[in-house]
Write a protein that holds these residues in place. Structure first.
Motif, PDB file in Angstrom:
ATOM      1  N   SER A   1     -95.081  58.903  -0.908  1.00  0.00           N
ATOM      2  CA  SER A   1     -94.226  60.101  -0.890  1.00  0.00           C
ATOM      3  C   SER A   1     -94.929  61.239  -1.613  1.00  0.00           C
ATOM      4  O   SER A   1     -95.834  61.015  -2.426  1.00  0.00           O
ATOM      5  CB  SER A   1     -92.921  59.746  -1.617  1.00  0.00           C
ATOM      6  OG  SER A   1     -92.271  60.887  -2.096  1.00  0.00           O
ATOM      7  N   ILE A   2     -94.452  62.459  -1.366  1.00  0.00           N
ATOM      8  CA  ILE A   2     -94.928  63.614  -2.150  1.00  0.00           C
ATOM      9  C   ILE A   2     -94.578  63.421  -3.626  1.00  0.00           C
ATOM     10  O   ILE A   2     -95.124  64.118  -4.478  1.00  0.00           O
ATOM     11  CB  ILE A   2     -94.312  64.948  -1.653  1.00  0.00           C
ATOM     12  CG1 ILE A   2     -92.774  64.849  -1.560  1.00  0.00           C
ATOM     13  CG2 ILE A   2     -94.930  65.362  -0.330  1.00  0.00           C
ATOM     14  CD1 ILE A   2     -92.076  66.195  -1.424  1.00  0.00           C
TER      15      ILE A   2
ATOM     16  N   TRP B   1     -92.904  68.747  -7.735  1.00  0.00           N
ATOM     17  CA  TRP B   1     -93.561  68.387  -6.468  1.00  0.00           C
ATOM     18  C   TRP B   1     -94.225  69.597  -5.817  1.00  0.00           C
ATOM     19  O   TRP B   1     -93.831  70.737  -6.077  1.00  0.00           O
ATOM     20  CB  TRP B   1     -92.540  67.791  -5.496  1.00  0.00           C
ATOM     21  CG  TRP B   1     -91.988  66.467  -5.917  1.00  0.00           C
ATOM     22  CD1 TRP B   1     -92.466  65.659  -6.921  1.00  0.00           C
ATOM     23  CD2 TRP B   1     -90.851  65.786  -5.373  1.00  0.00           C
ATOM     24  NE1 TRP B   1     -91.704  64.528  -7.015  1.00  0.00           N
ATOM     25  CE2 TRP B   1     -90.712  64.576  -6.080  1.00  0.00           C
ATOM     26  CE3 TRP B   1     -89.953  66.066  -4.357  1.00  0.00           C
ATOM     27  CZ2 TRP B   1     -89.698  63.659  -5.803  1.00  0.00           C
ATOM     28  CZ3 TRP B   1     -88.945  65.147  -4.074  1.00  0.00           C
ATOM     29  CH2 TRP B   1     -88.823  63.961  -4.790  1.00  0.00           C
TER      30      TRP B   1
ATOM     31  N   GLY C   1     -82.076  60.612  -3.034  1.00  0.00           N
ATOM     32  CA  GLY C   1     -83.327  61.374  -3.085  1.00  0.00           C
ATOM     33  C   GLY C   1     -83.097  62.796  -3.595  1.00  0.00           C
ATOM     34  O   GLY C   1     -81.955  63.245  -3.683  1.00  0.00           O
ATOM     35  N   THR C   2     -84.192  63.476  -3.902  1.00  0.00           N
ATOM     36  CA  THR C   2     -84.110  64.874  -4.334  1.00  0.00           C
ATOM     37  C   THR C   2     -84.027  65.807  -3.126  1.00  0.00           C
ATOM     38  O   THR C   2     -83.388  66.851  -3.180  1.00  0.00           O
ATOM     39  CB  THR C   2     -85.351  65.208  -5.195  1.00  0.00           C
ATOM     40  OG1 THR C   2     -85.345  64.301  -6.302  1.00  0.00           O
ATOM     41  CG2 THR C   2     -85.333  66.638  -5.701  1.00  0.00           C
TER      42      THR C   2
ATOM     43  N   TYR D   1     -94.794  60.584   2.682  1.00  0.00           N
ATOM     44  CA  TYR D   1     -93.759  61.340   3.391  1.00  0.00           C
ATOM     45  C   TYR D   1     -93.288  62.536   2.561  1.00  0.00           C
ATOM     46  O   TYR D   1     -93.068  62.398   1.352  1.00  0.00           O
ATOM     47  CB  TYR D   1     -92.529  60.464   3.643  1.00  0.00           C
ATOM     48  CG  TYR D   1     -92.644  59.402   4.710  1.00  0.00           C
ATOM     49  CD1 TYR D   1     -93.178  59.684   5.963  1.00  0.00           C
ATOM     50  CD2 TYR D   1     -92.151  58.118   4.479  1.00  0.00           C
ATOM     51  CE1 TYR D   1     -93.230  58.697   6.949  1.00  0.00           C
ATOM     52  CE2 TYR D   1     -92.207  57.138   5.455  1.00  0.00           C
ATOM     53  CZ  TYR D   1     -92.751  57.431   6.679  1.00  0.00           C
ATOM     54  OH  TYR D   1     -92.793  56.459   7.643  1.00  0.00           O
ATOM     55  N   PRO D   2     -93.060  63.658   3.245  1.00  0.00           N
ATOM     56  CA  PRO D   2     -92.348  64.756   2.578  1.00  0.00           C
ATOM     57  C   PRO D   2     -90.844  64.460   2.663  1.00  0.00           C
ATOM     58  O   PRO D   2     -90.465  63.332   3.008  1.00  0.00           O
ATOM     59  CB  PRO D   2     -92.728  65.954   3.467  1.00  0.00           C
ATOM     60  CG  PRO D   2     -92.966  65.372   4.822  1.00  0.00           C
ATOM     61  CD  PRO D   2     -93.439  63.947   4.619  1.00  0.00           C
ATOM     62  N   GLY D   3     -89.974  65.422   2.390  1.00  0.00           N
ATOM     63  CA  GLY D   3     -88.540  65.217   2.586  1.00  0.00           C
ATOM     64  C   GLY D   3     -88.280  64.995   4.066  1.00  0.00           C
ATOM     65  O   GLY D   3     -88.788  65.750   4.902  1.00  0.00           O
TER      66      GLY D   3
ATOM     67  N   SER E   1     -86.049  59.041  -5.549  1.00  0.00           N
ATOM     68  CA  SER E   1     -86.370  59.722  -6.809  1.00  0.00           C
ATOM     69  C   SER E   1     -85.188  59.964  -7.742  1.00  0.00           C
ATOM     70  O   SER E   1     -85.292  59.709  -8.943  1.00  0.00           O
ATOM     71  CB  SER E   1     -87.046  61.053  -6.506  1.00  0.00           C
ATOM     72  OG  SER E   1     -86.212  61.848  -5.679  1.00  0.00           O
TER      73      SER E   1
HETATM   74  C1  AKB Z   1     -86.835  61.801  -2.366  1.00  0.00           C
HETATM   75  O1  AKB Z   1     -86.361  62.948  -2.392  1.00  0.00           O
HETATM   76  O2  AKB Z   1     -86.791  61.027  -3.326  1.00  0.00           O
HETATM   77  C2  AKB Z   1     -87.523  61.356  -1.103  1.00  0.00           C
HETATM   78  C3  AKB Z   1     -88.995  61.583  -1.156  1.00  0.00           C
HETATM   79  C4  AKB Z   1     -89.537  62.948  -1.063  1.00  0.00           C
HETATM   80  O3  AKB Z   1     -89.733  60.655  -1.275  1.00  0.00           O
HETATM   81  N1  AKB Z   1     -86.961  62.012   0.024  1.00  0.00           N
END
Ligand code: AKB
Length: 315
Positions: free
Chosen positions: A119-120, A279, A184-185, A171-173, A81
């Motif tokens: 992903s979330i 999110w 990623g975030t 997937y979450p984090g 992200s």
């Molecule tokens: C992100 O932070 O970009 C990933 C994700 C939640 O898909 N970890």
């Protein structure tokens, strides 16, 4: 004869732990790992077949599928992200072109199963924030999220139109210590552990009240293997919400402080705060629980104990 499995993006955070798990379960020589920009460790290279491959090139992918007579694909290639916001064109190209190539090859070569992570990030500011349902508003505000929604729709299209058995988890984090996530975030929830051990302090790039859904890597690997082993006739969904825990950045820092009392966390939000704020805080994963028996093993306390023990051994 064992079916040959291809894992793309195998050198990344999830791939580097999913590949050993697949090799243990199905035999090292049956799992072909591919990577592109990052070279794997010597240990990884010695553990089974590895090919350097750019999956956005369909001919490269086709050659590998033919060479090894691949029957199952775990397609993990993705820009995440935060980096996706800095390089939206590249994020679109890598995430979408590679997925389209995998689905086309799956259709043309009668690949039996495809796994692709959503992903979330598929959710957005208009999505209900708490206990977010499997079926809900998908209007993300990041390019990464846009590729996840488009990818989910593409997977469902190939499933309905061509019968490709494609399965996906939002997937979450994901928190892990073997390979660091990049771009990623939710990366703060990994970096905080390393900094707590190395420097006893961490400057967190989201506010302390930022709550996000998270999961420890052993649960992520277990879920991925379990979804792929599930009886197709029992699956009503192609894409599943999944979670193990939700906590704020401050709650995570407090949990670490229980083990390292001198640890200090400060908070200086940057551009990633806006992404995190878009999110959900918590996720309803009852579809995964009901359709293929999902149940996490780790909560924040058990994960933190394990992370700190393992990182201490590493650094
Ligand atoms: C992100 O932070 O970009 C990933 C994700 C939640 O898909 N970890």
């Amino acid at each position: 004869m064992a079916k040959k499995i291809l894992v793309t993006g195998a050198v990344g955070q999830i791939g580097s732990e999913l590949v050993p798990a697949l090799r243990k379960k199905y035999g090292a020589e049956n799992v072909i790992a591919t990577g592109h920009s990052t070279m794997p460790s010597d240990e990884f290279l010695k553990s089974g077949p590895f090919e350097i491959a750019d999956i956005t090139n369909v001919d490269t992918l086709r050659k590998i599928v033919e060479k090894y007579d691949i029957k199952i694909i775990y397609h993990l290639v993705s820009l995440l992200s935060a980096v996706g916001e800095q390089k939206p064109d590249i994020a679109w190209h890598i995430n979408m072109q590679s997925l389209k190539n995998v689905l086309d090859i799956a259709r043309d070569f009668k690949i039996e199963q495809v796994f692709w992570p959503s992903s979330i990030a598929a959710f957005g500011p208009d999505t209900p924030k708490n206990n977010t349902p499997n079926e809900t508003i998908l209007r993300p505000s990041t390019m990464y999220g846009v590729t996840k929604v488009a990818g989910e729709l593409l997977c469902e299209y190939y499933n309905k139109k061509y019968g490709v058995d494609v399965r996906s988890i939002r997937y979450p984090g994901i928190i892990s210590y073997k390979t660091l996530p990049g771009g990623g975030t939710t990366d703060y929830a990994v970096a905080i552990y390393f900094e707590a051990i190395k420097n006893k302090k961490y400057k967190c790039f989201v506010r302390k009240d930022t709550v996000l859904p998270m999961m420890y890597m052993p649960d992520c690997v277990k879920a991925t293997l379990d979804l792929m082993a599930a009886d197709n006739s029992k699956l009503k969904h192609r894409v599943f919400n999944l979670t193990a825990m939700s906590f704020s950045a401050e709650e995570l820092a407090k949990e670490i402080k229980k083990h390292i009392p001198e640890f200090e966390c400060t908070y200086e939000p940057d551009f990633r705060q806006k992404i995190a704020d878009s999110w959900p805080k918590s996720i309803d994963d009852s579809a995964a629980r009901n359709e293929w028996g999902w149940k996490p093993d780790y909560d924040i306390a058990k994960m933190t104990k394990d992370m700190l023990t393992e990182i201490k051994k590493k650094v």
